[in-house]
Scaffold this motif. Structure first.
Motif, mmCIF file in Angstrom:
data_model
loop_
_atom_site.group_PDB
_atom_site.id
_atom_site.type_symbol
_atom_site.label_atom_id
_atom_site.label_comp_id
_atom_site.label_asym_id
_atom_site.label_seq_id
_atom_site.Cartn_x
_atom_site.Cartn_y
_atom_site.Cartn_z
ATOM 1 N N LYS A 169 0.884 -1.084 -0.271
ATOM 2 C CA LYS A 169 0.039 -0.062 0.051
ATOM 3 C C LYS A 169 0.796 1.222 -0.047
ATOM 4 O O LYS A 169 0.674 1.988 -0.491
ATOM 5 C CB LYS A 169 -0.930 -0.020 1.189
ATOM 6 C CG LYS A 169 -1.793 1.051 1.376
ATOM 7 C CD LYS A 169 -2.583 1.430 0.041
ATOM 8 C CE LYS A 169 -3.777 0.456 -0.265
ATOM 9 N NZ LYS A 169 -4.692 1.051 -1.323
ATOM 10 N N GLU A 172 2.249 1.837 -3.588
ATOM 11 C CA GLU A 172 1.192 2.101 -4.251
ATOM 12 C C GLU A 172 0.884 3.779 -4.245
ATOM 13 O O GLU A 172 0.524 4.478 -5.278
ATOM 14 C CB GLU A 172 -0.032 1.088 -3.988
ATOM 15 C CG GLU A 172 -1.498 1.694 -4.875
ATOM 16 C CD GLU A 172 -2.549 1.053 -4.267
ATOM 17 O OE1 GLU A 172 -3.594 1.501 -4.224
ATOM 18 O OE2 GLU A 172 -2.552 -0.250 -3.893
ATOM 19 N N LEU A 173 0.480 4.143 -3.153
ATOM 20 C CA LEU A 173 0.414 5.507 -2.615
ATOM 21 C C LEU A 173 1.656 6.377 -3.272
ATOM 22 O O LEU A 173 1.158 7.708 -3.992
ATOM 23 C CB LEU A 173 0.108 5.918 -1.179
ATOM 24 C CG LEU A 173 -1.121 4.930 -0.844
ATOM 25 C CD1 LEU A 173 -0.990 5.437 0.925
ATOM 26 C CD2 LEU A 173 -2.472 5.658 -1.362
ATOM 27 N N GLN A 175 3.654 5.738 -5.578
ATOM 28 C CA GLN A 175 3.595 5.694 -7.115
ATOM 29 C C GLN A 175 2.755 6.400 -7.858
ATOM 30 O O GLN A 175 2.638 6.872 -8.866
ATOM 31 C CB GLN A 175 3.698 4.275 -7.724
ATOM 32 C CG GLN A 175 4.894 3.543 -7.373
ATOM 33 C CD GLN A 175 4.861 2.153 -7.728
ATOM 34 O OE1 GLN A 175 4.155 1.509 -8.342
ATOM 35 N NE2 GLN A 175 6.157 1.615 -7.803
ATOM 36 N N ASN A 176 1.311 6.744 -6.866
ATOM 37 C CA ASN A 176 0.122 7.344 -7.405
ATOM 38 C C ASN A 176 0.336 8.754 -7.092
ATOM 39 O O ASN A 176 -0.771 9.503 -7.485
ATOM 40 C CB ASN A 176 -1.109 6.996 -6.858
ATOM 41 C CG ASN A 176 -1.405 5.642 -7.244
ATOM 42 O OD1 ASN A 176 -1.288 5.083 -8.430
ATOM 43 N ND2 ASN A 176 -2.187 4.689 -6.748
ATOM 44 N N GLY A 177 1.567 9.316 -6.989
ATOM 45 C CA GLY A 177 1.719 10.722 -6.632
ATOM 46 C C GLY A 177 1.589 11.161 -5.292
ATOM 47 O O GLY A 177 1.840 12.400 -5.008
ATOM 48 N N VAL A 178 1.047 10.226 -4.324
ATOM 49 C CA VAL A 178 0.899 11.031 -2.928
ATOM 50 C C VAL A 178 2.444 11.282 -2.438
ATOM 51 O O VAL A 178 3.295 10.365 -2.447
ATOM 52 C CB VAL A 178 0.213 9.916 -1.736
ATOM 53 C CG1 VAL A 178 0.001 10.389 -0.553
ATOM 54 C CG2 VAL A 178 -1.154 9.601 -2.472
#
Length: 279
Positions: A169, A172-173, A175-178
């Motif tokens: 998780k 994932e966060l 890599q999603n720009g968070v």
């Protein structure tokens, strides 16, 4: 004597107790711990402060039933008292960062919660990622949601939340720009190691709590000795929080496994040898 005000079974192996300890409650901060003794014949063990209310004088501890002392502690009931309850000890967590991610694994979530709460009260944007083996072991879900802007629940078997590891998780966060100013990881040593491997790739400052390797809570036994960069530190005294990118996790896990395999008299001898080596 320190009265047990409340006892709550969180899951089959984890219990929460609320203790009347005004002097500890007045000074306690996130990341610190206490040393308790169940009775006059009991050994002293360190436990992290899960919560504290300076107005009521109440201090919460959460412990996993893993040995003789925690079994004895778990026999105590509301209205009974503990022999000793000393603290707060250790260095408080540094509560800095506008966007932080607090990661807790298993019973380590009991330590992660007060940290997430402290950041929340400081005005930070708090994301929490907590992981458990399965649904039956989940603890503090409502408490985490209350102090988190974003809450992610992971389980190894997918029986609750999302299936996967906390590191899945986290990556994932990212890599999603968070974006995070800081990551705080608290849980099994192996979990913290892998969290740091993820954050190091993205150059995100990371703090880990080395509470799992603490033994006597004072540093005297030497069992919490830890290599941090080029320095030798002691989790009980210099921590329990450290820069995760500098911690030698492999050495810490090796030491922890060696100690856990000993009988009590062997552990005492091991601690004495370590202490002699240090000095």
């Amino acid at each position: 004597m320190y009265t047990i005000l409340k006892k709550e079974i969180l899951n089959p192996t984890v219990t929460k107790m609320v203790i009347q300890a005004p002097n500890v409650a007045k000074r306690a901060k996130a990341g610190q711990f206490i040393i308790l003794r169940v009775d006059e014949q009991g050994e002293r063990i360190p436990l992290t402060i899960a919560d504290a209310d300076p107005e009521t004088g109440e201090v919460s501890i959460i412990y996993q039933i893993v040995g003789k002392t925690t079994m004895a502690l778990n026999q105590k009931q509301e209205g009974e008292a503990l022999q000793d309850f000393v603290g707060p000890l250790g260095q408080p967590s540094e509560i800095e960062g506008e966007r932080v991610c607090v990661i807790g694994g298993g019973v380590g979530c009991a330590i992660a919660y007060p940290t997430a709460k402290a950041f929340h009260h400081a005005g930070s944007e708090v994301s929490t990622i907590v992981g458990f083996r399965n649904q039956d072991l989940v603890i503090l879900e409502d408490e985490f949601k209350e102090v988190s802007d974003h809450y992610y629940l992971m389980s190894d078997d997918g029986s609750v939340g999302e299936k996967g590891l906390v590191t899945n998780k986290l990556e994932e966060l990212i890599q999603n720009g968070v974006q995070f100013d800081k990551v705080i990881a608290i849980g099994p040593v192996i979990m913290m190691k892998f969290v740091c491997e993820v954050t190091k790739k993205y150059n995100i400052p990371t703090v880990v709590s080395m509470n799992p390797i603490m033994i006597d809570g004072t540093g005297m036994c030497g069992g919490c000795r830890l290599k941090v960069g080029d320095e030798i530190k002691f989790a009980c005294v210099d921590g329990p929080d450290f820069d995760g990118h500098l911690v030698d996790f492999d050495e810490a896990m090796s030491r922890n496994r060696a100690y856990a395999s000993f009988e009590k008299h062997e552990r005492d001898e091991f601690c004495n040898l370590l202490n002699q080596e240090v000095h």
